[in-house]
Design a protein around this motif. Structure first.
Motif, PDB file in Angstrom:
ATOM      1  N   ASP A 148       0.871  -1.173   0.000  1.00  0.00           N
ATOM      2  CA  ASP A 148       0.000   0.000   0.000  1.00  0.00           C
ATOM      3  C   ASP A 148       0.912   1.228   0.000  1.00  0.00           C
ATOM      4  O   ASP A 148       1.652   1.437   0.965  1.00  0.00           O
ATOM      5  N   ASP A 150       0.403   4.195   0.619  1.00  0.00           N
ATOM      6  CA  ASP A 150       0.082   5.186   1.650  1.00  0.00           C
ATOM      7  C   ASP A 150       0.407   4.723   3.063  1.00  0.00           C
ATOM      8  O   ASP A 150       0.268   5.509   4.011  1.00  0.00           O
ATOM      9  N   ARG A 179      -7.674  -4.421   3.441  1.00  0.00           N
ATOM     10  CA  ARG A 179      -7.221  -3.150   2.905  1.00  0.00           C
ATOM     11  C   ARG A 179      -7.719  -2.046   3.829  1.00  0.00           C
ATOM     12  O   ARG A 179      -8.858  -2.117   4.329  1.00  0.00           O
ATOM     13  N   ARG A 181      -8.487   2.082   4.561  1.00  0.00           N
ATOM     14  CA  ARG A 181      -8.802   3.348   3.918  1.00  0.00           C
ATOM     15  C   ARG A 181      -8.602   4.484   4.915  1.00  0.00           C
ATOM     16  O   ARG A 181      -9.249   4.506   5.983  1.00  0.00           O
ATOM     17  N   HIS A 182      -7.729   5.414   4.564  1.00  0.00           N
ATOM     18  CA  HIS A 182      -7.470   6.551   5.434  1.00  0.00           C
ATOM     19  C   HIS A 182      -8.681   7.479   5.425  1.00  0.00           C
ATOM     20  O   HIS A 182      -9.160   7.891   4.364  1.00  0.00           O
ATOM     21  N   GLN A 183      -9.182   7.841   6.616  1.00  0.00           N
ATOM     22  CA  GLN A 183     -10.370   8.678   6.718  1.00  0.00           C
ATOM     23  C   GLN A 183     -10.070  10.050   7.314  1.00  0.00           C
ATOM     24  O   GLN A 183     -10.974  10.772   7.703  1.00  0.00           O
ATOM     25  N   PHE A 188      -8.964   5.130  10.317  1.00  0.00           N
ATOM     26  CA  PHE A 188      -9.029   4.286   9.127  1.00  0.00           C
ATOM     27  C   PHE A 188     -10.291   3.440   9.141  1.00  0.00           C
ATOM     28  O   PHE A 188     -10.793   3.046  10.196  1.00  0.00           O
ATOM     29  N   ALA A 191     -11.524  -2.717   4.683  1.00  0.00           N
ATOM     30  CA  ALA A 191     -12.229  -3.594   3.757  1.00  0.00           C
ATOM     31  C   ALA A 191     -11.675  -4.996   3.967  1.00  0.00           C
ATOM     32  O   ALA A 191     -10.453  -5.201   3.934  1.00  0.00           O
TER      33      ALA A 191
END
Length: 263
Positions: A148, A150, A179, A181-183, A188, A191
């Protein structure tokens, strides 16, 4: 001291918040002296403690069990010697008595012990000493799947461990299917190819409590994360994190047991 009354931290608008307790390893003897030391442990815990060969392993085990009792007592107002632990369906320790539906999860590494506590919902935590060396990074990347751009390997690892511990499946539960996801800030979403519907209910926080430690906290339903530390007689500089400081609270320098357990 062990029977001293406690002030509850389970009222007001943040009653449903998750509490993240952190304890520096070198402060374990001080906390042990205040709470009762190994004598506070149940017989099976003392047996496990005494079987550990390394001094550091015994210190971290004791610190974790004392920190869990401190977190539970602060939340409920019950004395620290109230608590015993049984293994739940997934093998993780569950507190007894537990009419309040409390859940907790412990993690420790060289230098730091963490405990996350929630009411009525799942939680998980992981702490790692960083940076990882090249060999450890190579091995973990093989388990984690595609890179990833990021996130570093250490960040992906602690997020994965915290989430899988929270849902109760452990590392065999599909590391390559995750996976993140940056929020924004240090928060985060996740998934999960094996549990897509379940994963939608979980949120993760990524924190750096020191230059050498990385912590991830997974909570079912998300919400406020409150940072807490046992009070000590020694003043401290607040520890930085990746999470917004407005979402965290910290304990000040304290000296007596009732104060030590105050939220």
């Amino acid at each position: 001291m062990r029977g001293s009354p406690l002030t509850r931290a389970d009222a007001g608008p943040d009653a449903g918040a998750a509490d993240l307790w952190t304890l520096l390893e070198h402060r374990v003897p001080e906390l042990a002296a205040r709470l009762g030391g190994p004598e506070l442990l149940a017989p099976d815990e003392r047996t496990r403690h005494d079987r550990l060969l390394r001094t550091g392993s015994r210190r971290r085990f004791l610190g974790g069990r004392l920190l869990a009792r401190l977190a539970l007592s602060t939340r409920t107002g019950l004395p620290p010697d109230t608590w015993r632990f049984v293994r739940g369906a997934n093998g993780r320790p569950e507190p007894v008595p537990n009419s309040a539906g409390l859940r907790f999860n412990l993690s420790h590494t060289d230098g730091l012990i963490v405990c996350v506590l929630t009411r009525g919902r799942g939680c998980g935590a992981d702490v790692e000493r960083v940076p990882f060396d090249a060999e450890k990074t190579r091995l973990l990347n093989a388990f984690l799947g595609p890179a990833d751009p990021d996130l570093t390997t250490s960040e992906r690892w602690v997020l994965a461990e915290a989430y899988l511990k929270g849902v109760g499946v452990g590392l065999a539960g599909g590391l390559k299917d995750l996976r993140f996801r940056h929020q924004g800030g240090g928060r985060f979403g996740v998934a999960d190819g094996r549990r897509p519907d379940l994963a939608r209910r979980w949120r993760l926080d990524l924190l750096r409590p020191s230059a050498h430690h990385l912590v991830a906290v997974a909570t079912e339903g998300g919400g406020t994360l409150r940072r807490r530390e046992p009070g000590t007689a020694v003043s401290r500089t607040p520890l930085p994190s990746l999470t917004s400081p407005t979402a965290l609270t910290s304990l000040t320098s304290l000296t007596s047991l009732p104060d030590l357990l105050r939220p």
